[in-house]
Write an enzyme that holds these catalytic residues in place. Structure first.
Site, PDB file in Angstrom:
ATOM      1  N   ASP A  37       0.723  -1.179   0.207  1.00 38.19           N
ATOM      2  CA  ASP A  37       0.021  -0.148   0.057  1.00 38.19           C
ATOM      3  C   ASP A  37       1.073   1.057   0.061  1.00 38.19           C
ATOM      4  OD1 ASP A  37      -2.371   1.826   0.483  1.00 38.19           O
ATOM      5  OD2 ASP A  37      -1.641   1.872   2.697  1.00 38.19           O
TER       6      ASP A  37
ATOM      7  N   ASP B 252      -0.237   5.217   0.736  1.00 31.68           N
ATOM      8  CA  ASP B 252      -0.116   6.153   2.097  1.00 31.68           C
ATOM      9  C   ASP B 252      -0.325   5.327   3.100  1.00 31.68           C
ATOM     10  OD1 ASP B 252      -1.037   8.591   0.278  1.00 31.68           O
ATOM     11  OD2 ASP B 252      -2.134   6.919  -0.620  1.00 31.68           O
TER      12      ASP B 252
HETATM   13  C1  G6P Z   1      -5.406   6.086   0.259  1.00 31.48           C
HETATM   14  C2  G6P Z   1      -5.334   6.879   1.382  1.00 31.48           C
HETATM   15  C3  G6P Z   1      -6.895   7.586   1.596  1.00 31.48           C
HETATM   16  C4  G6P Z   1      -7.561   8.278   0.268  1.00 31.48           C
HETATM   17  C5  G6P Z   1      -7.268   7.291  -0.885  1.00 31.48           C
HETATM   18  C6  G6P Z   1      -7.776   7.786  -2.144  1.00 31.48           C
HETATM   19  O1  G6P Z   1      -6.101   4.826   0.574  1.00 31.48           O
HETATM   20  O2  G6P Z   1      -5.299   6.310   2.707  1.00 31.48           O
HETATM   21  O3  G6P Z   1      -6.881   8.769   2.764  1.00 31.48           O
HETATM   22  O4  G6P Z   1      -8.484   8.936   0.531  1.00 31.48           O
HETATM   23  O5  G6P Z   1      -6.058   6.754  -0.977  1.00 31.48           O
HETATM   24  O6  G6P Z   1      -6.676   8.684  -2.414  1.00 31.48           O
HETATM   25  P1  G6P Z   1      -6.830   9.986  -3.737  1.00 31.48           P
HETATM   26  O7  G6P Z   1      -5.510  10.302  -3.856  1.00 31.48           O
HETATM   27  O8  G6P Z   1      -7.285   9.193  -4.989  1.00 31.48           O
HETATM   28  O9  G6P Z   1      -7.760  10.810  -3.481  1.00 31.48           O
HETATM   29 MG    MG Z   2      -2.678   3.238   3.432  1.00 28.16          MG
END
Ligand code: G6P
Ligand code: MG
Length: 223
Positions: free
Chosen positions: A10, A12
């Site tokens: 993953d 983030d």
């Molecule tokens: C990751 C983060 C989330 C975020 C998601 C979508 O999973 O942990 O906090 O909402 O990505 O990210 P984006 O950049 O597409 O808005």
């Molecule tokens: Mg994450």
């Protein structure tokens, strides 16, 4: 017996610390529209895709139409994209670069599996985009974590058997997605939230190639 063929990360909260940028972008939007938002609610957005995160930000009983919600999500994304322009290799989380390099030296396939549609841009800024043979993002699948689609797509692109993949995740929904795909999971972060993972660590600095070989060879957990 399973063996260590591939590692799927993953992004983030595992490779990079974008918590602050996501929080600030949602907070700015929430303040503009008068929605209560704090760090705790931000925590609930961990691993959750953009539209589902917006629903968490708005809470139950809001009166926005689908079109208005799409516009709100785009507004937040604009704030987020402005913030991540500042991201640099200094934002790599502890141990991430070293583990990815060790896996590369050992011939273990590597992929990113992230809900984020900004994942490619973030990897470029971190200077590690070339370290992965597959990058699967929110653009590539429709069913979000805890559905296994993101990780199964990554395994397929790597040409790896799902049972020989280990997933690194900071979100409980991501650990669930890994298990739903028949993969093992290493939780990165809070042990109370990630208890379902085969192992939980504070950061990737605690993980080595040898650990992962052992983890894959261990009998699968039952139940
Ligand atoms: C990751 C983060 C989330 C975020 C998601 C979508 O999973 O942990 O906090 O909402 O990505 O990210 P984006 O950049 O597409 O808005
Ligand atoms: Mg994450």
């Amino acid at each position: 017996m399973a063996r260590l063929e591939a590692a799927i990360f993953d992004l983030d909260g595992v490779i990079v610390s974008t918590d602050r940028q996501h929080y600030l972008a949602w907070k700015r939007l929430a303040d503009e529209i008068g929605a209560p938002f704090d760090r705790e609610r931000n925590e609930q957005c961990r691993g959750v895709d953009r539209m589902a995160s917006l629903r968490i930000v708005l809470g139950p009983g809001h009166r926005y139409s689908e079109a208005e919600m799409t516009a709100l999500a785009e507004r937040k994304n604009g704030y987020y994209q402005a913030l991540i322009r500042q991201i640099s290799p200094a934002d790599l989380l502890p141990g991430a670069a070293a583990l990815i390099e060790e896996l590369e030296r050992r011939g273990v396939k590597r992929a990113v599996g992230s809900a984020s549609r900004n994942a490619a841009a973030v990897l470029e800024r971190l200077g590690i985009a070339g370290k992965f043979q597959a990058v699967v993002t929110g653009h590539d699948f429709t069913r979000s974590k805890p559905a296994p689609d993101v990780f199964l797509t990554a395994a397929a692109r790597l040409g790896a058997a799902p049972g020989n993949c280990v997933v690194f995740e900071d979100a409980a929904a991501g650990v669930e997605a890994a298990h739903a795909g028949g993969m093992k999971a290493v939780g990165v972060g809070r042990a109370d939230l990630l208890a379902a993972a085969e192992r939980v660590v504070d950061s990737l600095a605690e993980v080595s190639y040898a650990d992962l070989v052992r983890l894959m060879e261990a009998a699968p957990r039952r139940g």
